[in-house]
Scaffold this active site. Structure first.
Site, short mmCIF file in Angstrom:
data_model
loop_
_atom_site.label_atom_id
_atom_site.label_comp_id
_atom_site.label_asym_id
_atom_site.label_seq_id
_atom_site.Cartn_x
_atom_site.Cartn_y
_atom_site.Cartn_z
N SER A 77 11.15 7.46 -2.01
CA SER A 77 12.17 6.50 -1.59
C SER A 77 11.64 5.36 -0.73
CB SER A 77 13.29 7.22 -0.85
OG SER A 77 14.04 7.93 -1.80
N LYS A 80 12.05 2.06 -2.29
CA LYS A 80 13.36 1.41 -2.41
C LYS A 80 13.44 0.07 -1.66
CE LYS A 80 16.13 5.52 -3.59
NZ LYS A 80 15.28 6.65 -3.84
N TYR A 209 12.57 3.46 -12.66
CA TYR A 209 12.88 4.03 -11.34
C TYR A 209 11.92 5.19 -11.00
CZ TYR A 209 15.24 6.84 -7.80
OH TYR A 209 15.50 7.59 -6.67
N TYR A 261 18.58 8.12 5.28
CA TYR A 261 19.57 9.01 4.66
C TYR A 261 20.81 9.09 5.55
CZ TYR A 261 15.27 10.43 2.28
OH TYR A 261 14.10 10.43 1.60
N VAL A 279 10.90 11.35 0.27
CA VAL A 279 10.93 12.80 0.17
C VAL A 279 9.52 13.43 0.19
CG1 VAL A 279 10.94 13.01 -2.35
CG2 VAL A 279 12.33 14.57 -0.98
#
Ligand code: DON
Length: 325
Positions: A77, A80, A209, A261, A279
């Site tokens: 992530s 992102k 992705y 998160y 993660v």
């Protein structure tokens, strides 16, 4: 760097005093044995929970690393904010935010939920990041096939990192794709609600992705990326202008409110600096106009953030006044 040194103009003048503190925080956090390594794919489950590294890069290129900072991990992530940055920079915020919101979801990162306007809440959660991948794939240089788009994106990541080591972990990519029921569900759910631009090929977007998640770097490289964000989009190592300052501002705003998160609100309150966790246990931390930091330690807390990474940030702002407010 050398001429600045002669002029005593470093962004952090007492560098050895500062790095001594970083070392102290590092050793303090090393004794933290809380958390569990992610286990949804074998390549992450096999990660040694002892790995622990911290790298710092200031906006004028002073660097420091301690611990396991040259071992590669997948970006997960942490990709992102980077894909979001590319989308903003090429398409502008008006276009990007027709498709994705700016609001913390208040839910888990992979929850099957859209906002009131049937858009993903923000680009830092899976739904929003999948959507951003569709914008990169379909609206930016649409003539590029998937292979070309992969090269294009990796090249953008590399420029953010000053050309330093960046790789791709094919085993992680293949595993992610196998263990992706929820991500596919999100992908189809968004198609049902007509979230994507016209002509989007969903299977290609999903692969893209997973590929972004499976890009690989180490702490040293990621600290340079964070420093580029800290420096308004100019890479401190190459001095290349990689992103527009306005794009960087938007990325940092959403890292600040949505990057950790469902701990983002507490992190913004206690630590008060933009960050994004992944993660694999990495944490990208940006202290605007000062430095970028990357920490990496695989054991995660129940919300999915690296236990040592969060503790490190708390120690850092306890000692130094980096909290934005
Ligand atoms: O999509 C997934 O589940 C992972 N490949 C990325 C997970 C991650 O780091 C969580 N992010 N918000």
């Amino acid at each position: 760097l050398i001429s600045r040194a002669f002029r005593h103009q470093f962004i952090i003048p007492d560098w050895s005093g500062f790095t001594k503190h970083i070392e102290d925080f590092y050793w303090k956090c090393k004794t933290n044995t809380e958390g569990k390594v992610a286990s949804y794919i074998p390549q992450l489950a096999r990660m040694n929970p002892e790995y622990w590294g911290v790298s710092v890069c200031t906006i004028d290129g002073q660097r420091f690393s301690i611990g396991d900072t040259s071992i590669p991990f997948t970006l997960q992530s942490c990709s992102k904010p980077l894909t979001y940055a590319i989308a903003l920079d090429r398409l502008g915020p008006e276009v990007v935010h027709q498709y994705v919101g700016q609001e913390p979801s208040g839910r888990n990162f992979n929850e099957l939920v859209l906002d009131y306007g049937k858009k993903p809440h923000n680009p830092m959660i899976n739904a929003g990041a999948i959507l951003i991948c569709s914008l990169l794939k379909t609206l930016i240089k649409p003539e590029m096939g998937l292979a070309e788009k992969f090269d294009f994106t990796m090249n953008c990541f590399k420029r953010l990192a000053g050309g330093e080591n960046l790789g791709f972990n094919n085993a992680v990519f293949l595993s992610e794709r196998e263990a992706a029921d929820r991500n596919y569900a999100l992908g189809f759910y968004m198609r049902e609600h007509k979230c994507y631009p016209e002509k989007t090929n969903l299977q290609e977007v999903m692969d893209f992705y997973f590929q972004c998640c499976a890009m690989e770097a180490n702490c040293e490289t990621m600290a340079v990326m964070a420093a580029t964000l800290a420096n308004g989009g100019i890479c401190p190592v190459t001095e290349e202008k990689v992103l527009k300052p306005d794009s960087v501002r938007d990325v940092l705003s959403l890292m600040h409110s949505c990057g950790m998160y469902d701990y983002s609100g507490q992190f913004a309150f206690k630590v008060g600096i933009p960050a994004k966790s992944g993660v694999s246990g990495s944490l990208l931390v940006v202290i605007p106009n000062v430095m970028g930091i990357c920490t990496w330690s695989p054991p995660l807390d129940p919300l999915g953030n690296s236990c040592r990474g969060v503790q490190f940030c708390e120690e850092l702002v306890h000692e130094f006044n980096f909290h934005r407010y």
